[in-house]
Write an enzyme that holds these catalytic residues in place. Structure first.
Site, short mmCIF file in Angstrom:
data_model
loop_
_atom_site.label_atom_id
_atom_site.label_comp_id
_atom_site.label_asym_id
_atom_site.label_seq_id
_atom_site.Cartn_x
_atom_site.Cartn_y
_atom_site.Cartn_z
CB CYS A 35 40.68 38.55 35.36
SG CYS A 35 41.67 39.97 34.86
N GLY A 36 42.12 39.67 38.02
CA GLY A 36 42.13 40.75 38.99
C GLY A 36 41.15 41.86 38.64
#
Length: 160
Positions: free
Chosen positions: A36-37
């Site tokens: 995930c970012g």
């Protein structure tokens, strides 16, 4: 159920863990993902944990694969990723659903106690819930809120 301490969950190694074991501690409960970012927040969560664990603070990580397949690995893969890339030593739990009809009962409780701005669901990975020593949900933080921006709230609860 009125307290986080009323729930239990499986650890990332498959053991049943009663959250009542954390009575008297301030908790940061967070749904996590490795792809995930926001994944670099593991670093900030570990730093908070290292700074305050001896004062009664715990971070509890709950991996979830419900958001764009960003946590596809096995528990072993997740554990290895967290340790190798971020030195995670805080408790990690088995992968769970954090929204929808199959959401883990803990997360159903968390969102009921601290609804989001637009919905009661967990919106994305790295939604964080701050819980006091009695198991009451005190605050909910958006995925984009960095752990260092929650430090003052953690300090306030620890000083109660």
């Amino acid at each position: 159920m009125s307290s986080v301490h009323d729930f239990s969950a499986k650890t990332i190694t498959g053991e049943d863990k009663k959250l009542a074991d954390y009575k008297g501690k301030v908790l940061m409960i967070v749904n996590t993902a490795s792809k995930c970012g926001f994944t670099p927040q593991y670093e900030g969560l570990q730093k908070l944990y290292d700074t305050y664990k001896d004062q009664g603070f715990e971070v509890l990580g709950f991996p979830s694969n419900q958001f764009m397949n960003q946590e596809p690995g096995s528990e072993q893969d997740i554990q290895e990723f967290c340790q190798v890339n971020y030195g995670v030593s805080f408790p990690m739990f088995s992968k769970v659903d954090v929204k929808g009809k199959d959401a883990h009962p803990l997360f159903k409780h968390l969102v009921k106690e601290a609804p989001g701005l637009l919905s009661n669901q967990v919106k994305w990975n790295f939604t964080k819930f701050l819980v006091d020593q009695e198991g009451r949900v005190i605050n909910r933080y958006a995925p984009k809120t960095n752990p260092e921006n929650m430090e003052e709230d953690v300090q306030k609860l620890l000083s109660r």
